[in-house]
Design a protein around this motif. Structure first.
Motif, PDB file in Angstrom:
ATOM      1  N   TRP A  44       8.194  14.012  -7.347  1.00  0.00           N
ATOM      2  CA  TRP A  44       7.714  13.989  -5.964  1.00  0.00           C
ATOM      3  C   TRP A  44       7.858  12.571  -5.422  1.00  0.00           C
ATOM      4  O   TRP A  44       7.783  11.596  -6.146  1.00  0.00           O
ATOM      5  CB  TRP A  44       6.255  14.422  -5.883  1.00  0.00           C
ATOM      6  CG  TRP A  44       6.078  15.882  -6.110  1.00  0.00           C
ATOM      7  CD1 TRP A  44       5.955  16.523  -7.308  1.00  0.00           C
ATOM      8  CD2 TRP A  44       6.034  16.893  -5.127  1.00  0.00           C
ATOM      9  NE1 TRP A  44       5.836  17.864  -7.129  1.00  0.00           N
ATOM     10  CE2 TRP A  44       5.886  18.126  -5.789  1.00  0.00           C
ATOM     11  CE3 TRP A  44       6.135  16.900  -3.741  1.00  0.00           C
ATOM     12  CZ2 TRP A  44       5.806  19.338  -5.118  1.00  0.00           C
ATOM     13  CZ3 TRP A  44       6.048  18.107  -3.069  1.00  0.00           C
ATOM     14  CH2 TRP A  44       5.891  19.306  -3.766  1.00  0.00           C
ATOM     15  N   MET A  45       8.042  12.465  -4.113  1.00  0.00           N
ATOM     16  CA  MET A  45       8.192  11.164  -3.446  1.00  0.00           C
ATOM     17  C   MET A  45       6.887  10.381  -3.469  1.00  0.00           C
ATOM     18  O   MET A  45       5.815  10.958  -3.513  1.00  0.00           O
ATOM     19  CB  MET A  45       8.607  11.336  -1.987  1.00  0.00           C
ATOM     20  CG  MET A  45      10.010  11.839  -1.783  1.00  0.00           C
ATOM     21  SD  MET A  45      11.207  10.585  -2.107  1.00  0.00           S
ATOM     22  CE  MET A  45      11.103   9.648  -0.616  1.00  0.00           C
ATOM     23  N   ILE A  46       7.045   9.083  -3.381  1.00  0.00           N
ATOM     24  CA  ILE A  46       5.918   8.165  -3.203  1.00  0.00           C
ATOM     25  C   ILE A  46       6.159   7.442  -1.892  1.00  0.00           C
ATOM     26  O   ILE A  46       7.250   6.932  -1.642  1.00  0.00           O
ATOM     27  CB  ILE A  46       5.850   7.146  -4.354  1.00  0.00           C
ATOM     28  CG1 ILE A  46       5.615   7.860  -5.672  1.00  0.00           C
ATOM     29  CG2 ILE A  46       4.772   6.119  -4.107  1.00  0.00           C
ATOM     30  CD1 ILE A  46       5.786   6.955  -6.854  1.00  0.00           C
ATOM     31  N   PRO A  84      13.954   4.669  -1.974  1.00  0.00           N
ATOM     32  CA  PRO A  84      12.679   5.353  -2.203  1.00  0.00           C
ATOM     33  C   PRO A  84      12.361   5.471  -3.695  1.00  0.00           C
ATOM     34  O   PRO A  84      13.228   5.343  -4.544  1.00  0.00           O
ATOM     35  CB  PRO A  84      12.907   6.725  -1.590  1.00  0.00           C
ATOM     36  CG  PRO A  84      14.353   6.974  -1.781  1.00  0.00           C
ATOM     37  CD  PRO A  84      15.021   5.625  -1.658  1.00  0.00           C
ATOM     38  N   TYR A  85      11.092   5.745  -3.970  1.00  0.00           N
ATOM     39  CA  TYR A  85      10.632   5.914  -5.347  1.00  0.00           C
ATOM     40  C   TYR A  85      10.093   7.326  -5.533  1.00  0.00           C
ATOM     41  O   TYR A  85       9.566   7.931  -4.597  1.00  0.00           O
ATOM     42  CB  TYR A  85       9.555   4.886  -5.686  1.00  0.00           C
ATOM     43  CG  TYR A  85      10.089   3.485  -5.748  1.00  0.00           C
ATOM     44  CD1 TYR A  85      10.804   3.049  -6.850  1.00  0.00           C
ATOM     45  CD2 TYR A  85       9.906   2.605  -4.694  1.00  0.00           C
ATOM     46  CE1 TYR A  85      11.315   1.763  -6.913  1.00  0.00           C
ATOM     47  CE2 TYR A  85      10.412   1.316  -4.745  1.00  0.00           C
ATOM     48  CZ  TYR A  85      11.111   0.907  -5.860  1.00  0.00           C
ATOM     49  OH  TYR A  85      11.623  -0.358  -5.903  1.00  0.00           O
ATOM     50  N   ILE A 130      11.072  -4.920  -4.408  1.00  0.00           N
ATOM     51  CA  ILE A 130      10.534  -3.558  -4.499  1.00  0.00           C
ATOM     52  C   ILE A 130      10.854  -2.779  -3.230  1.00  0.00           C
ATOM     53  O   ILE A 130      11.267  -1.622  -3.275  1.00  0.00           O
ATOM     54  CB  ILE A 130       9.007  -3.593  -4.740  1.00  0.00           C
ATOM     55  CG1 ILE A 130       8.686  -4.305  -6.041  1.00  0.00           C
ATOM     56  CG2 ILE A 130       8.408  -2.206  -4.706  1.00  0.00           C
ATOM     57  CD1 ILE A 130       9.372  -3.771  -7.252  1.00  0.00           C
ATOM     58  N   LEU A 131      10.674  -3.394  -2.084  1.00  0.00           N
ATOM     59  CA  LEU A 131      10.935  -2.714  -0.817  1.00  0.00           C
ATOM     60  C   LEU A 131      12.427  -2.430  -0.618  1.00  0.00           C
ATOM     61  O   LEU A 131      12.790  -1.429   0.002  1.00  0.00           O
ATOM     62  CB  LEU A 131      10.389  -3.538   0.347  1.00  0.00           C
ATOM     63  CG  LEU A 131       8.869  -3.648   0.410  1.00  0.00           C
ATOM     64  CD1 LEU A 131       8.454  -4.594   1.534  1.00  0.00           C
ATOM     65  CD2 LEU A 131       8.240  -2.290   0.584  1.00  0.00           C
ATOM     66  N   VAL A 177       0.853  -1.184   0.000  1.00  0.00           N
ATOM     67  CA  VAL A 177       0.000   0.000   0.000  1.00  0.00           C
ATOM     68  C   VAL A 177       0.887   1.232   0.000  1.00  0.00           C
ATOM     69  O   VAL A 177       1.895   1.277   0.706  1.00  0.00           O
ATOM     70  CB  VAL A 177      -0.936   0.007   1.236  1.00  0.00           C
ATOM     71  CG1 VAL A 177      -1.778   1.262   1.273  1.00  0.00           C
ATOM     72  CG2 VAL A 177      -1.820  -1.221   1.238  1.00  0.00           C
ATOM     73  N   GLY A 178       0.515   2.227  -0.789  1.00  0.00           N
ATOM     74  CA  GLY A 178       1.301   3.443  -0.880  1.00  0.00           C
ATOM     75  C   GLY A 178       0.428   4.673  -0.991  1.00  0.00           C
ATOM     76  O   GLY A 178      -0.799   4.582  -1.081  1.00  0.00           O
TER      77      GLY A 178
END
Length: 111
Positions: free
Chosen positions: A107-109, A101-102, A96-97, A45-46
């Motif tokens: 902008w950050m997610i 960061p992505y 993925i984790l 979840v993001g």
């Protein structure tokens, strides 16, 4: 015109009404969340940090293509700037984790 109000007119010295009695406690039956945990253990979840610039309809396919995993994750818009991805394996999710960061649209997610 300069009439002074008495203490009773101001409401001073009056007894304040007492608080109503507290409601009794609610007893919740025992619940085993193990089935829910098993069904949702591969879900990520993001949240986007700037919904005015980061468009959800563009973010979901971007991340699914950007993440190079064995099978394409399934993305869904949860509303209010939140999203979820369901993965097919725990290794894909961990990959993925590990690469956080992505960013999207500068902008950050938040994952």
């Amino acid at each position: 015109m300069n009439r002074r109000l008495s203490a009773s007119e101001k409401g001073k010295g009056l007894e304040m009404p007492s608080e109503p009695p507290r409601a009794s406690r609610v007893m919740v039956p025992h619940f085993d969340p193990s089935e829910l945990i098993h069904n949702h253990k591969l879900i990520l979840v993001g949240r986007i940090t700037n919904p005015k610039i980061q468009k959800m309809w563009a973010l979901l396919p971007f991340l699914a293509d950007h993440w190079k995993v064995s099978s394409r994750p399934i993305g869904a818009d949860l509303g209010q700037g939140r999203f979820q991805f369901q993965f097919s394996s725990e290794e894909d999710l961990q990959k993925i984790l590990d690469n956080r960061p992505y960013h999207f649209a500068h902008w950050m997610i938040i994952l």
